[in-house]
Design an enzyme around this catalytic site. Structure first.
Site, PDB file in Angstrom:
ATOM      1  CD  GLU A   1      41.545  36.528  51.797  1.00  0.00           C
ATOM      2  OE1 GLU A   1      40.243  36.497  51.585  1.00  0.00           O
ATOM      3  OE2 GLU A   1      42.744  35.975  51.963  1.00  0.00           O
TER       4      GLU A   1
ATOM      5  CB  CYS B   1      37.317  43.209  48.962  1.00  0.00           C
ATOM      6  SG  CYS B   1      38.719  43.234  50.022  1.00  0.00           S
TER       7      CYS B   1
HETATM    8  P1  NAP Z   1      39.807  38.572  37.856  1.00  0.00           P
HETATM    9  O1  NAP Z   1      38.534  39.160  36.997  1.00  0.00           O
HETATM   10  O2  NAP Z   1      39.050  37.518  38.670  1.00  0.00           O
HETATM   11  O3  NAP Z   1      41.247  39.046  37.766  1.00  0.00           O
HETATM   12  C1  NAP Z   1      41.814  38.772  39.134  1.00  0.00           C
HETATM   13  C2  NAP Z   1      43.317  38.803  39.130  1.00  0.00           C
HETATM   14  O4  NAP Z   1      43.013  37.532  38.406  1.00  0.00           O
HETATM   15  C3  NAP Z   1      44.156  39.434  37.826  1.00  0.00           C
HETATM   16  O5  NAP Z   1      45.281  40.390  38.352  1.00  0.00           O
HETATM   17  C4  NAP Z   1      43.617  39.000  36.208  1.00  0.00           C
HETATM   18  O6  NAP Z   1      44.587  39.341  35.502  1.00  0.00           O
HETATM   19  C5  NAP Z   1      44.823  37.457  36.702  1.00  0.00           C
HETATM   20  N1  NAP Z   1      43.719  36.943  36.013  1.00  0.00           N
HETATM   21  C6  NAP Z   1      42.707  36.263  35.324  1.00  0.00           C
HETATM   22  N2  NAP Z   1      42.143  35.266  34.353  1.00  0.00           N
HETATM   23  C7  NAP Z   1      43.911  34.543  34.241  1.00  0.00           C
HETATM   24  C8  NAP Z   1      44.356  32.947  34.098  1.00  0.00           C
HETATM   25  N3  NAP Z   1      43.797  33.127  33.643  1.00  0.00           N
HETATM   26  N4  NAP Z   1      46.272  33.221  35.101  1.00  0.00           N
HETATM   27  C9  NAP Z   1      45.828  33.981  36.151  1.00  0.00           C
HETATM   28  N5  NAP Z   1      45.491  34.856  36.431  1.00  0.00           N
HETATM   29  C10 NAP Z   1      44.665  35.500  35.832  1.00  0.00           C
HETATM   30  O7  NAP Z   1      39.158  40.119  39.046  1.00  0.00           O
HETATM   31  P2  NAP Z   1      38.757  41.234  39.369  1.00  0.00           P
HETATM   32  O8  NAP Z   1      37.829  41.823  38.252  1.00  0.00           O
HETATM   33  O9  NAP Z   1      39.975  42.195  38.717  1.00  0.00           O
HETATM   34  O10 NAP Z   1      38.352  41.402  40.447  1.00  0.00           O
HETATM   35  C11 NAP Z   1      36.819  41.609  41.145  1.00  0.00           C
HETATM   36  C12 NAP Z   1      37.009  41.013  42.088  1.00  0.00           C
HETATM   37  O11 NAP Z   1      37.805  40.314  42.750  1.00  0.00           O
HETATM   38  C13 NAP Z   1      35.278  40.940  42.734  1.00  0.00           C
HETATM   39  O12 NAP Z   1      34.649  40.069  42.290  1.00  0.00           O
HETATM   40  C14 NAP Z   1      35.805  41.293  44.307  1.00  0.00           C
HETATM   41  O13 NAP Z   1      35.126  40.471  44.768  1.00  0.00           O
HETATM   42  C15 NAP Z   1      37.269  40.478  44.017  1.00  0.00           C
HETATM   43  N6  NAP Z   1      37.851  40.985  44.591  1.00  0.00           N
HETATM   44  C16 NAP Z   1      38.273  40.221  46.101  1.00  0.00           C
HETATM   45  C17 NAP Z   1      38.976  41.234  47.274  1.00  0.00           C
HETATM   46  C18 NAP Z   1      39.400  39.998  48.170  1.00  0.00           C
HETATM   47  O14 NAP Z   1      39.893  40.667  49.303  1.00  0.00           O
HETATM   48  N7  NAP Z   1      38.381  38.707  48.892  1.00  0.00           N
HETATM   49  C19 NAP Z   1      40.128  42.647  46.667  1.00  0.00           C
HETATM   50  C20 NAP Z   1      39.967  42.484  45.458  1.00  0.00           C
HETATM   51  C21 NAP Z   1      38.389  41.852  44.323  1.00  0.00           C
HETATM   52  P3  NAP Z   1      44.264  40.321  34.350  1.00  0.00           P
HETATM   53  O15 NAP Z   1      43.987  41.584  34.743  1.00  0.00           O
HETATM   54  O16 NAP Z   1      45.542  40.367  33.068  1.00  0.00           O
HETATM   55  O17 NAP Z   1      43.305  39.797  33.546  1.00  0.00           O
END
Ligand code: NAP
Length: 517
Positions: A256, A295
C-alpha cells in the site's frame, strides 16, 4: 526516559545502545527512545512459526474472532490513555487520535463478528466441488487454509493504532501469527497497545510479536510460507519486493503506497447545493484531518472551469476556519506533522509545487516550535500536462485545484494521470456523468465514492477506510489490496485443490462446497 520496547518470543526486550530518540511532535522535545539493535529476529520468527502458527490453526474462526473481540475491547478501554500518547508521539489532535484509535478497535470488532459468522471451521471452501470424470464420485474441491508461516506487517508512521489492527485482524482471523513492525517514529502508541493486550493475558504464545523500531535484518529471515504486508512509500515497497530472500522464496508481498487521490466536482453541481457543500467539506476535511497525513487524503481537486471561482471561494472560506496549533488544545483542528523529517519533506514538496502551480491560499499563524506546516491550496490550469501535481504526493495539508472542461472523458483522463490510486470521490447528481466517470476510473482505483445530495448528510468522506471494503490500488498506489471482509483473508491463505472420492472428502471435511458456498 520512556523506553519503547519490542515484544519477541513472548517477552519484552530492548536492543543495544545507541537508541533512536522519539520526539514530542508538538514541541520538538525528546520524550522516548527505542532500539532494536542486536535483537534476534530469526529466533523470534521461528518461535511464531513453531508455536503461534500451530496454535492459531487449531483455533476455529469463531475462536480467533473471540481473540480479536478481546483486543478490540481492551483497546477501547484504554482510549483516553492512548489519545494522550498519540498527541505526544504523533502530534495528533484529540479528534485525529480518535480517528486512529477508534478505527483500530472498530476494525478488530468487525473481524471479530466475521469470525463468529464463519463459525466452527478452520478452513474456507473455495467454490463448489467439481466432477473430474463422468461419474459423480471422483471430484475435486478447492480449500483455503492458513499459510504456514508468519504474517510480517511493516507499517507507516501515520496510523500507529489502526495500521497494526487492520492488518493483524485479517491475518489472525485467517490463521497466521503476526510479526508487526510499526514505523520507528510513532512506535510508542503501537507498543502500548501490544503491552495492554499482553498485560491482559490476551496474546497466546507466539501469536503476536512486535518490533518497535528499525527492521534490521528482518527480511533476511523471511521464509517460504510467510507473507509480507507493507504500507509506506513506493521506494521502500519496491525495495521489499526486490529483496533477495523475498525473490528466492517467492514470498507474497502486498504493498500500500503513495496515492494522488482526486475529488471531482461534477459540472451539474450548483454552488451552495447539498452536493456542493459535501464536496467542500470532504476536501477541507482531508486537507486538515491528521494534518493531511492520510494515505487516502484528497491531493487533486478537479473543478470544471465554470465552477472554479465559486469552488475556490467556498474552499478558502472553509479552510480559513482551521485552527493550527497545540494538539492538546480543544480548539485546535490542525496539529503538527509526526516528525521533523516529514516537515522537511513537505516543505520541500510545497516549494516544488509552487514552481508548477499558483498558490491560492495558505494558513497564517502557524506555531514556530514543533513540526507544523501551514495548510496550502494551489491551482493549476495545465490539466494533463501539469507535472508535479499529477506525479508527486505531498504527504501533508496540501492540495491543488485542477481546472477541466466538464467533459466526463477528460475527468477520467485526469484521474488516470495519477498513475493508480487508493480512492477518488465524485460529486454529482447526474447519473449518466457519474456512470461514465465511475466506469472509466474504476480500473485505476481500489475504491470510488459517489457523493450526491442523496447521501450528503450521511457520508464521512472518502478518507475513511472501512473494514468491509477493500483498501488498496493499482500502479503507484502499490498494486495491493487489504481488508474487504473475507476478501482480505485470502492473502494470508493458501489455496489447495483436493481430489478424491466425494463421500470420503465429505467425511474428512464435514461437508463440501455447493454452487452457493
Ligand atoms: P517509509 O519510509 O517507506 O516507511 C514505511 C515503513 O517501512 C516503516 O515502518 C519503515 O521503518 C519501514 N522500512 C523502511 N526501510 C525499511 C527496510 N529497509 N526494511 C524494512 N522496513 C523498512 O514510509 P513513511 O515515510 O513512513 O510513510 C510515508 C509514505 O507512506 C507516504 O508516501 C504515504 O503515501 C505512504 N502511505 C501509504 C498508505 C496506504 O495505505 N497506501 C498509508 C500510509 C502511508 P522505519 O520507520 O523504522 O524506517
Amino acid at each position: 526516559m520512556r523506553q519503547v520496547r519490542s515484544y519477541l518470543r513472548d517477552s519484552w526486550v530492548s536492543g543495544q545502545e545507541p537508541s533512536t530518540p522519539l520526539y514530542d511532535a508538538g514541541t520538538g522535545e525528546l520524550f522516548a527512545q527505542t532500539s532494536t539493535r542486536g535483537l534476534d529476529l530469526a529466533a523470534a520468527l521461528a518461535h511464531s512459526r513453531a508455536v503461534g502458527g500451530p496454535a492459531l490453526r487449531k483455533m476455529t474462526f469463531a475462536e480467533r474472532g473471540d481473540l480479536l473481540r478481546q483486543w478490540s475491547e481492551i483497546l477501547h478501554g484504554a482510549r483516553d490513555e492512548l489519545i494522550e500518547l498519540a498527541r505526544m508521539n504523533s502530534g495528533n489532535t484529540r479528534s485525529d487520535a480518535k480517528f486512529d484509535i477508534d478505527g483500530a478497535s472498530g476494525t478488530l470488532a468487525f473481524y471479530a463478528s466475521l469470525g463468529k459468522k464463519l463459525g466452527d471451521r478452520t478452513w474456507l471452501l473455495d467454490g463448489p466441488t467439481e466432477p473430474i470424470l463422468r461419474s459423480s464420485r471422483f471430484v475435486g474441491q478447492h480449500l483455503l487454509l492458513p499459510r504456514g508461516g508468519v504474517a510480517i506487517h511493516i507499517n507507516a508512521f501515520n496510523f500507529p493504532a489502526w495500521g497494526l489492527a487492520e492488518k493483524a485482524a485479517v491475518a489472525i482471523l485467517a490463521g497466521m501469527p503476526v510479526f508487526a513492525k510499526p514505523a520507528t517514529s510513532t512506535a510508542a502508541v503501537t507498543a502500548r497497545i501490544v503491552e495492554l493486550w499482553a498485560e491482559a493475558g490476551a496474546i497466546p504464545s507466539g501469536v503476536l510479536s512486535l518490533l518497535s523500531g528499525s527492521a534490521g535484518d528482518l527480511l533476511e529471515h523471511v521464509g517460504a510460507l510467510d507473507a509480507i504486508a507493507f504500507t509506506g512509500s513506493g521506494d521502500t515497497g519496491r525495495m521489499i519486493r526486490g529483496h533477495h530472500r523475498v525473490l528466492e522464496w517467492n514470498v507474497p508481498v502486498n504493498v500500500e503506497a503513495d496515492s494522488l487521490n482526486a475529488a471531482i466536482l461534477g459540472p451539474d453541481v450548483e454552488p451552495g447545493s447539498d452536493t456542493f457543500q459535501m464536496f467542500v467539506s470532504d476536501v477541507a476535511k482531508d486537507m486538515t484531518q491528521k494534518a493531511g497525513q492520510k494515505c487516502t487524503a484528497i491531493r487533486r481537486i478537479l473543478v470544471p472551469v465554470d465552477l472554479v471561482d465559486a469552488a475556490t471561494e467556498a474552499l478558502v472560506d472553509r479552510l480559513s476556519q482551521a485552527v493550527i496549533g497545540d494538539p492538546d488544545a480543544r480548539a485546535t483542528t490542525v496539529g503538527p506533522l509526526a516528525t521533523a523529517s516529514q516537515q522537511r519533506d513537505i516543505l520541500a514538496g510545497i516549494r516544488e509545487l509552487s514552481q508548477s502551480a499558483k498558490l491560492v491560499w495558505r494558513a497564517e499563524a502557524v506555531p514556530e516550535k514543533g513540526y507544523f506546516v501551514a495548510p496550502h491550496l494551489f491551482r493549476t490550469d495545465d490539466g494533463l500536462s501539469a507535472t508535479f501535481v499529477n506525479d508527486r504526493e505531498v504527504f501533508g495539508p496540501v492540495a491543488t485545484i485542477l481546472t477541466w472542461s466538464g467533459a466526463a472523458s477528460e475527468a477520467v483522463d485526469l484521474l488516470a494521470r495519477g498513475g493508480g490510486g487508493l480512492v477518488s470521490s465524485l460529486y454529482t447528481d447526474d447519473v449518466d456523468f457519474a456512470r461514465e466517470v465511475l466506469l472509466g476510473a474504476a480500473g485505476w482505483h481500489g475504491r470510488l465514492v459517489w457523493g450526491s445530495k442523496k447521501i450528503a448528510d450521511q457520508s464521512f468522506g472518502p478518507g475513511t477506510v472501512l473494514p468491509g471494503f477493500v483498501h488498496g490500488g493499482p500502479g503507484k498506489a502499490g498494486g495491493g489490496e487489504e481488508l474487504g471482509g473475507e476478501r482480505g483473508m485470502r492473502f494470508y491463505m493458501h489455496r489447495t485443490a483436493i481430489q478424491g472420492d466425494r463421500a470420503l472428502l465429505e467425511r474428512a471435511f464435514g461437508g463440501l462446497g455447493t454452487a452457493q458456498s
